[in-house]
Write a protein that holds these residues in place. Structure first.
Motif, PDB file in Angstrom:
ATOM      1  N   HIS A 190       0.882  -1.220  -0.024  1.00 22.31           N
ATOM      2  CA  HIS A 190       0.167   0.078  -0.138  1.00 22.31           C
ATOM      3  C   HIS A 190       0.865   1.238  -0.027  1.00 22.31           C
ATOM      4  O   HIS A 190       0.761   2.095   0.634  1.00 22.31           O
ATOM      5  CB  HIS A 190      -0.861  -0.065   1.137  1.00 22.31           C
ATOM      6  CG  HIS A 190      -1.852  -1.160   1.203  1.00 22.31           C
ATOM      7  ND1 HIS A 190      -2.925  -1.371   0.129  1.00 22.31           N
ATOM      8  CD2 HIS A 190      -1.667  -2.333   2.127  1.00 22.31           C
ATOM      9  CE1 HIS A 190      -3.500  -2.436   0.730  1.00 22.31           C
ATOM     10  NE2 HIS A 190      -3.043  -3.070   1.588  1.00 22.31           N
ATOM     11  N   GLU A 191       1.891   1.271  -0.940  1.00 16.10           N
ATOM     12  CA  GLU A 191       2.677   2.255  -1.093  1.00 16.10           C
ATOM     13  C   GLU A 191       2.635   3.015  -2.388  1.00 16.10           C
ATOM     14  O   GLU A 191       2.262   2.356  -3.306  1.00 16.10           O
ATOM     15  CB  GLU A 191       4.130   1.920  -0.583  1.00 16.10           C
ATOM     16  CG  GLU A 191       4.397   1.536   0.855  1.00 16.10           C
ATOM     17  CD  GLU A 191       5.834   1.053   0.834  1.00 16.10           C
ATOM     18  OE1 GLU A 191       6.154   1.009   2.226  1.00 16.10           O
ATOM     19  OE2 GLU A 191       6.575   0.824   0.022  1.00 16.10           O
ATOM     20  N   GLU A 192       3.470   4.124  -2.556  1.00 16.26           N
ATOM     21  CA  GLU A 192       3.281   4.506  -3.823  1.00 16.26           C
ATOM     22  C   GLU A 192       4.457   3.877  -4.761  1.00 16.26           C
ATOM     23  O   GLU A 192       5.398   3.439  -4.204  1.00 16.26           O
ATOM     24  CB  GLU A 192       3.839   5.980  -3.793  1.00 16.26           C
ATOM     25  CG  GLU A 192       2.968   7.150  -3.263  1.00 16.26           C
ATOM     26  CD  GLU A 192       3.315   8.543  -3.169  1.00 16.26           C
ATOM     27  OE1 GLU A 192       4.635   8.763  -3.711  1.00 16.26           O
ATOM     28  OE2 GLU A 192       2.617   9.392  -2.731  1.00 16.26           O
ATOM     29  N   ILE A 193       4.322   3.927  -6.110  1.00 15.54           N
ATOM     30  CA  ILE A 193       5.014   3.275  -7.001  1.00 15.54           C
ATOM     31  C   ILE A 193       6.367   4.155  -7.311  1.00 15.54           C
ATOM     32  O   ILE A 193       6.048   5.281  -7.453  1.00 15.54           O
ATOM     33  CB  ILE A 193       4.301   2.820  -8.190  1.00 15.54           C
ATOM     34  CG1 ILE A 193       3.354   1.735  -7.845  1.00 15.54           C
ATOM     35  CG2 ILE A 193       5.554   2.184  -9.318  1.00 15.54           C
ATOM     36  CD1 ILE A 193       2.640   1.327  -9.097  1.00 15.54           C
ATOM     37  N   GLN A 194       7.431   3.768  -6.916  1.00 13.03           N
ATOM     38  CA  GLN A 194       8.698   4.418  -7.289  1.00 13.03           C
ATOM     39  C   GLN A 194       9.058   4.527  -8.482  1.00 13.03           C
ATOM     40  O   GLN A 194       8.955   3.466  -9.387  1.00 13.03           O
ATOM     41  CB  GLN A 194       9.854   3.869  -6.337  1.00 13.03           C
ATOM     42  CG  GLN A 194       9.441   4.045  -4.951  1.00 13.03           C
ATOM     43  CD  GLN A 194       9.120   5.410  -4.366  1.00 13.03           C
ATOM     44  OE1 GLN A 194       9.853   6.340  -4.672  1.00 13.03           O
ATOM     45  NE2 GLN A 194       8.368   5.707  -3.412  1.00 13.03           N
ATOM     46  N   GLU A 195       9.842   5.620  -8.865  1.00 13.40           N
ATOM     47  CA  GLU A 195      10.370   5.517 -10.235  1.00 13.40           C
ATOM     48  C   GLU A 195      11.766   5.230 -10.475  1.00 13.40           C
ATOM     49  O   GLU A 195      12.198   5.167 -11.513  1.00 13.40           O
ATOM     50  CB  GLU A 195      10.358   7.108 -10.693  1.00 13.40           C
ATOM     51  CG  GLU A 195       9.069   7.807 -10.850  1.00 13.40           C
ATOM     52  CD  GLU A 195       8.573   8.360  -9.437  1.00 13.40           C
ATOM     53  OE1 GLU A 195       9.440   8.241  -8.362  1.00 13.40           O
ATOM     54  OE2 GLU A 195       7.924   9.427  -9.383  1.00 13.40           O
ATOM     55  N   GLY A 196      12.387   4.371  -9.629  1.00 14.31           N
ATOM     56  CA  GLY A 196      13.636   3.893  -9.764  1.00 14.31           C
ATOM     57  C   GLY A 196      14.107   3.042 -10.965  1.00 14.31           C
ATOM     58  O   GLY A 196      14.966   3.072 -11.364  1.00 14.31           O
ATOM     59  N   PHE A 197      12.899   2.206 -11.138  1.00 15.69           N
ATOM     60  CA  PHE A 197      13.332   1.204 -12.202  1.00 15.69           C
ATOM     61  C   PHE A 197      13.105   2.009 -13.710  1.00 15.69           C
ATOM     62  O   PHE A 197      13.557   1.016 -14.730  1.00 15.69           O
ATOM     63  CB  PHE A 197      12.316   0.076 -12.142  1.00 15.69           C
ATOM     64  CG  PHE A 197      12.739  -1.331 -12.867  1.00 15.69           C
ATOM     65  CD1 PHE A 197      13.732  -2.044 -12.547  1.00 15.69           C
ATOM     66  CD2 PHE A 197      12.300  -1.233 -14.158  1.00 15.69           C
ATOM     67  CE1 PHE A 197      14.085  -3.134 -13.084  1.00 15.69           C
ATOM     68  CE2 PHE A 197      12.473  -2.444 -14.893  1.00 15.69           C
ATOM     69  CZ  PHE A 197      13.475  -3.225 -14.575  1.00 15.69           C
ATOM     70  N   LEU A 198      12.823   3.037 -13.795  1.00 15.56           N
ATOM     71  CA  LEU A 198      12.918   3.603 -15.016  1.00 15.56           C
ATOM     72  C   LEU A 198      14.139   3.512 -15.713  1.00 15.56           C
ATOM     73  O   LEU A 198      14.229   3.335 -16.848  1.00 15.56           O
ATOM     74  CB  LEU A 198      12.077   5.155 -15.047  1.00 15.56           C
ATOM     75  CG  LEU A 198      10.772   5.247 -14.606  1.00 15.56           C
ATOM     76  CD1 LEU A 198      10.414   6.708 -14.531  1.00 15.56           C
ATOM     77  CD2 LEU A 198       9.964   4.444 -15.701  1.00 15.56           C
ATOM     78  N   VAL A 199      15.146   3.928 -14.645  1.00 16.09           N
ATOM     79  CA  VAL A 199      16.643   3.943 -15.454  1.00 16.09           C
ATOM     80  C   VAL A 199      17.201   2.394 -15.427  1.00 16.09           C
ATOM     81  O   VAL A 199      17.686   2.249 -16.466  1.00 16.09           O
ATOM     82  CB  VAL A 199      17.741   4.573 -14.593  1.00 16.09           C
ATOM     83  CG1 VAL A 199      19.082   4.609 -14.632  1.00 16.09           C
ATOM     84  CG2 VAL A 199      16.987   6.292 -14.635  1.00 16.09           C
ATOM     85  N   SER A 200      17.108   1.831 -14.418  1.00 21.40           N
ATOM     86  CA  SER A 200      17.336   0.361 -14.412  1.00 21.40           C
ATOM     87  C   SER A 200      16.752  -0.379 -15.540  1.00 21.40           C
ATOM     88  O   SER A 200      17.546  -1.251 -16.175  1.00 21.40           O
ATOM     89  CB  SER A 200      17.002  -0.325 -13.147  1.00 21.40           C
ATOM     90  OG  SER A 200      17.384   0.177 -11.794  1.00 21.40           O
TER      91      SER A 200
END
Length: 393
Positions: free
Chosen positions: A124-134
């Motif tokens: 129940h958390e926000e989706i992070q953008e970290g994988f956009l680069v990975s």
């Protein structure tokens, strides 16, 4: 855009707590923040407000990666043409590489983002953008012939065990893209090393007749040097090593394209010049030291220092991997130490371990482990010096 904004506002209550689609709240929030900048601000506490956020940061890094990615697509087609002896022109050459690389990008994003969406829903958390680069890095650091199912398995392993178990974006100890490559290297070594895995030689998309070219060797220059029988068996330096028209992983061959990306990262302040420059400095000094020592019968030890910097994944790793702000050192002095040790270890692994001529991947992953320790001793040293100054007064 205003119509889209109004539509999202109209359906948003369905995804909020109590709505009929509340179980998909994280998914909706992820798409909304991807399309629009959040308009909410902090209501309590002391916060530093800035115009940059993780989404903008990831977008800048992706833009910096585009020159290396686009050139990698062209080089894939170029190496294919060399293998079959064809010259269909720039357009068809790039099209071949584009169609060969695109499925790997799609698989990387579908698997990685899919897992992150599921985890966000469960927590129940926000989706992070970290994988956009990975998700962009992973296809760029693998050989062109890596099967899609291997990329899917390795990506899933890296996202789950190198990222989510540590708490998600910002908490991972290891670089996710490098963990993906490490998993592939140790789990499927035959698909990650050898004579032909770095060049796609099957004739498709109307670019030539026939099938796989028997006897064609696509060994990388580093692979040639690592298997050389004499100390002078390294490949001669050429402009192709700078432009990138050589066999290698998709995004790692063109020094020019990588340096264009480096300029973007440094100009925007996303990457630390201290880490980037110190990696090159550490690698150059270490390679020069091996040149002076002159190990007999070791071509990698006798390879000129400047060739070490432009071959393999050294340049790509220094610009896009070592500078990862999450897994690298945070203190200013620690960044110099961190980068110097990466360059030192990468060259040592290349020279002293002929079974693994690359070195950069293991060097960065090793230093990911020690980055917090480096920062700890830098901070402790600063505290000690300040206490001594106070006592001196």
């Amino acid at each position: 855009m205003k119509a889209l904004r109004n539509y999202l506002n109209r359906i948003k209550p369905n995804f909020e707590k109590g709505g009929k689609l509340s179980m998909l709240q994280s998914v909706f929030d992820g798409f909304e923040t991807f399309l629009f900048v959040p308009n909410s601000t902090s209501r309590t506490g002391v916060h530093i407000h800035d115009s940059i956020d993780s989404k903008r940061t990831m977008t800048v890094v992706i833009i910096a990666l585009l020159p290396a990615l686009l050139f990698g697509m062209f080089n894939t087609g170029w190496q294919h043409n060399l293998a079959i002896g064809a010259d269909p022109g720039f357009g068809m050459t790039f099209l071949y590489g584009f169609l060969a690389v695109l499925p790997k990008i799609v698989v990387s994003y579908v698997v990685g983002l899919g897992i992150e969406f599921i985890v966000a829903q469960i927590k129940h958390e926000e989706i992070q953008e970290g994988f956009l680069v990975s998700g962009m890095l992973i296809p760029m650091i693998v050989p062109i012939d890596t099967p899609l199912w291997m990329i899917a398995v390795a990506t899933a392993f890296a996202v789950i065990f190198a990222k989510e178990v540590f708490g998600g974006t910002g908490y991972n100890v290891f670089n996710v893209a490098l963990v993906t490559r490490a998993f592939l290297f140790f789990a499927y070594p035959a698909a990650m090393s050898g004579d032909k895995v770095f060049v796609r030689t099957d004739a498709t998309f109307g670019l030539g007749a026939g099938s796989v070219i028997d006897g064609f060797s696509g060994a990388t220059p580093l692979g040639i040097a690592s298997t050389a029988a004499s100390g002078s068996g390294y490949p001669a330096f050429s402009c192709d090593m700078i432009t990138g028209l050589i066999p290698g992983s998709i995004g790692e061959t063109s020094v020019i394209a990588i340096l264009l990306g480096a300029a973007v990262l440094l100009f925007t302040g996303i990457a630390s010049y201290k880490v980037m420059f110190s990696v090159f400095l550490g690698g150059a000094v270490t390679a020069l030291a091996f040149n002076l020592i002159g190990l007999e019968g070791n071509a990698m030890a006798n390879m000129p220092w400047y060739e070490h910097l432009v071959l393999g994944g050294f340049c790509f790793g220094a610009v896009f991997m070592a500078t990862d702000p999450v897994t690298s050192a945070r203190t200013e002095r620690g960044k110099w130490i961190y980068g110097l040790l990466i360059g030192f270890l990468a060259i040592c692994i290349r020279v002293l371990n002929p079974g693994y001529p690359e070195g950069m991947m293991l060097a960065i992953l090793m230093m990911n482990i020690f980055a917090p320790l480096i920062d700890y001793y830098v901070v402790e040293g600063n505290i000690k010096r300040r206490l001594e100054r106070v006592k001196g007064k």
